[in-house]
Design an enzyme around this catalytic site. Sequence first.
Site, PDB file in Angstrom:
ATOM      1  N   ARG A  36       0.823  -1.211   0.000  1.00  0.00           N
ATOM      2  CA  ARG A  36       0.000   0.000   0.000  1.00  0.00           C
ATOM      3  C   ARG A  36       0.857   1.262   0.000  1.00  0.00           C
ATOM      4  O   ARG A  36       0.455   2.280  -0.573  1.00  0.00           O
ATOM      5  CB  ARG A  36      -0.938  -0.008   1.201  1.00  0.00           C
ATOM      6  CG  ARG A  36      -2.111  -0.941   0.969  1.00  0.00           C
ATOM      7  CD  ARG A  36      -2.989  -1.045   2.181  1.00  0.00           C
ATOM      8  NE  ARG A  36      -4.267  -1.649   1.843  1.00  0.00           N
ATOM      9  CZ  ARG A  36      -5.107  -2.169   2.740  1.00  0.00           C
ATOM     10  NH1 ARG A  36      -4.791  -2.162   4.020  1.00  0.00           N
ATOM     11  NH2 ARG A  36      -6.247  -2.692   2.350  1.00  0.00           N
ATOM     12  N   LYS A 200     -15.304 -16.579   5.203  1.00  0.00           N
ATOM     13  CA  LYS A 200     -16.724 -16.571   5.554  1.00  0.00           C
ATOM     14  C   LYS A 200     -17.644 -16.143   4.426  1.00  0.00           C
ATOM     15  O   LYS A 200     -17.388 -15.173   3.733  1.00  0.00           O
ATOM     16  CB  LYS A 200     -16.935 -15.630   6.747  1.00  0.00           C
ATOM     17  CG  LYS A 200     -16.389 -16.208   8.044  1.00  0.00           C
ATOM     18  CD  LYS A 200     -16.160 -15.144   9.087  1.00  0.00           C
ATOM     19  CE  LYS A 200     -17.449 -14.747   9.768  1.00  0.00           C
ATOM     20  NZ  LYS A 200     -17.248 -13.562  10.630  1.00  0.00           N
ATOM     21  N   GLY A 356      -7.487  -8.189   0.666  1.00  0.00           N
ATOM     22  CA  GLY A 356      -6.171  -8.084   1.289  1.00  0.00           C
ATOM     23  C   GLY A 356      -5.445  -9.409   1.360  1.00  0.00           C
ATOM     24  O   GLY A 356      -4.260  -9.497   1.008  1.00  0.00           O
ATOM     25  N   GLY A 380     -12.506  -4.427   1.034  1.00  0.00           N
ATOM     26  CA  GLY A 380     -13.900  -4.066   1.293  1.00  0.00           C
ATOM     27  C   GLY A 380     -14.437  -3.083   0.263  1.00  0.00           C
ATOM     28  O   GLY A 380     -15.573  -3.207  -0.199  1.00  0.00           O
TER      29      GLY A 380
HETATM   30  P1  ADP Z   1      -9.653 -11.495   1.406  1.00  0.00           P
HETATM   31  O1  ADP Z   1      -8.897 -10.711   2.457  1.00  0.00           O
HETATM   32  O2  ADP Z   1      -8.836 -11.755   0.185  1.00  0.00           O
HETATM   33  O3  ADP Z   1     -11.001 -10.895   1.099  1.00  0.00           O
HETATM   34  P2  ADP Z   1     -10.749 -13.295   3.368  1.00  0.00           P
HETATM   35  O4  ADP Z   1     -10.333 -12.347   4.439  1.00  0.00           O
HETATM   36  O5  ADP Z   1     -12.190 -13.447   3.083  1.00  0.00           O
HETATM   37  O6  ADP Z   1      -9.969 -12.948   2.022  1.00  0.00           O
HETATM   38  O7  ADP Z   1     -10.228 -14.757   3.725  1.00  0.00           O
HETATM   39  C1  ADP Z   1      -8.876 -15.091   3.858  1.00  0.00           C
HETATM   40  C2  ADP Z   1      -8.660 -16.171   4.859  1.00  0.00           C
HETATM   41  O8  ADP Z   1      -9.472 -17.296   4.597  1.00  0.00           O
HETATM   42  C3  ADP Z   1      -7.236 -16.663   4.843  1.00  0.00           C
HETATM   43  O9  ADP Z   1      -6.615 -16.277   6.044  1.00  0.00           O
HETATM   44  C4  ADP Z   1      -7.356 -18.172   4.709  1.00  0.00           C
HETATM   45  O10 ADP Z   1      -6.497 -18.875   5.572  1.00  0.00           O
HETATM   46  C5  ADP Z   1      -8.789 -18.422   5.100  1.00  0.00           C
HETATM   47  N1  ADP Z   1      -9.313 -19.674   4.527  1.00  0.00           N
HETATM   48  C6  ADP Z   1      -9.458 -19.995   3.238  1.00  0.00           C
HETATM   49  N2  ADP Z   1      -9.927 -21.247   3.095  1.00  0.00           N
HETATM   50  C7  ADP Z   1     -10.089 -21.739   4.341  1.00  0.00           C
HETATM   51  C8  ADP Z   1     -10.552 -22.984   4.856  1.00  0.00           C
HETATM   52  N3  ADP Z   1     -10.936 -23.968   4.049  1.00  0.00           N
HETATM   53  N4  ADP Z   1     -10.601 -23.122   6.187  1.00  0.00           N
HETATM   54  C9  ADP Z   1     -10.210 -22.120   7.005  1.00  0.00           C
HETATM   55  N5  ADP Z   1      -9.762 -20.914   6.585  1.00  0.00           N
HETATM   56  C10 ADP Z   1      -9.705 -20.738   5.256  1.00  0.00           C
HETATM   57 MG    MG Z   2      -9.176 -10.617   4.617  1.00  0.00          MG
END
Ligand code: ADP
Ligand code: MG
Length: 399
Positions: A36, A200, A356, A380
């Site tokens: 960033r 999630k 992120g 976000g």
């Molecule tokens: P982003 O920041 O790219 O939007 P998120 O914050 O939604 O992504 O999710 C990222 C996290 O999801 C990572 O830390 C990863 O470890 C976790 N993750 C992905 N798949 C799984 C899984 N099957 N079980 C538990 N955690 C998971």
């Molecule tokens: Mg995230």
Amino acid sequence: MRTIADLGDLRGKKVLLRSDLNVPLDKSGNITDDGRVRASVPTIKKLTGQGARVIVIAHLGRPKGEPDPQYSLRPVAQRLSELLGQPVAFATDTVGDSAHEVVAGLKDGDVAVLENLRFNKGETSKDDAERGAFADELASLADVFVSDGFGVVHRAQASVVDVAERLPQAAGGLVETEVGVLSRLTRPRRPYAVVLGGAKVSDKLGVIENLLKEADTLLIGGGMAFTFLAAQGYEVGKSLLEADQIDTVKGYLAEAENRGVDIVLPTDIVAADAFSADANHEVVAADAIPADQMGLDIGPDSAEAFGAKIRESKTVFWNGPMGAFEMAPYAAGTKAVAEALVDATAAGALTVVGGGDSAAAVRQLGFHDDQFTHISTGGGASLEYLEGKTLPGLAVLED
Ligand code: ADP
Ligand code: MG
């Protein structure tokens, strides 16, 4: 959207620049990913190149409206100075004596960083008067305002919205670039594939709903896949599951069917007996996850199927890792998706990585930013943009 060119001659002008310098720090306070800070450099150089006196404002972490040394921007100002190749003055407060003194000392082409915006209650206050009073103080430091923190444009905060109502304002180059790319996703060349993963479902309900109207294919991996598998009646063992979202997800599956949108779920899963890199793990069919195991990555068949859909697409948006990529045994699915995006980019597709953790994942796995059309600096913000929401920090740049 108003841009820097609309601000006229900036020589000698004090420019208040909202940047996104919210970098991750390790326990000793070292910056672990300066992406960033790097992304904020071109706009700063553009302004200094025009002889402006640049006052950078930004936040770091989530301090509670008062000074908290662990969230000081001082190390970030230091990093920025290295990247700019020029000294950067640092104010130990945001709108107090130090800030005024530092600003008064700026010459044409100089840069200052003020201390963390969130050391002040007014920055994130829900009370309009309290936010406005802080914005008044920020505005009193400068002649014009440039909004370049794309990662915060979805926040109705003092340094994003209220200050823009108090000074002549414009979007910086980073905000322009981000909005330019994301707007192309709202009128995509087809086929348009969206890859969603991460922890999630509930974080991403709005965007799923909207993308069901836009995308041709939705590829679902990561932790959120298990709520989709459960909605199809499968047992998911100890995998991440949001039981309260199963009905919502059933609704998405039905709507996808009606609209002819192809929702692709994993057919195989890397299942482990603990959330750990040393856990015993094996590839199992998605409809046969053992009750005492948790799915931590999509399996190799799924990775291949997802990759094939991505490679045949002309537009791809990806948000959310396919597995717990931070642990090497569960990184293969995320790596395969990244490789497919790289191939699609080389074949002329528009590819955008948002989020992120997703951005961190592609860099950690050894990919380079220029192998994708764009890696968004705003997780976000990019999701809310694709949800079709009005982002308050962009709306205020329109007039
Ligand atoms: P982003 O920041 O790219 O939007 P998120 O914050 O939604 O992504 O999710 C990222 C996290 O999801 C990572 O830390 C990863 O470890 C976790 N993750 C992905 N798949 C799984 C899984 N099957 N079980 C538990 N955690 C998971
Ligand atoms: Mg995230």
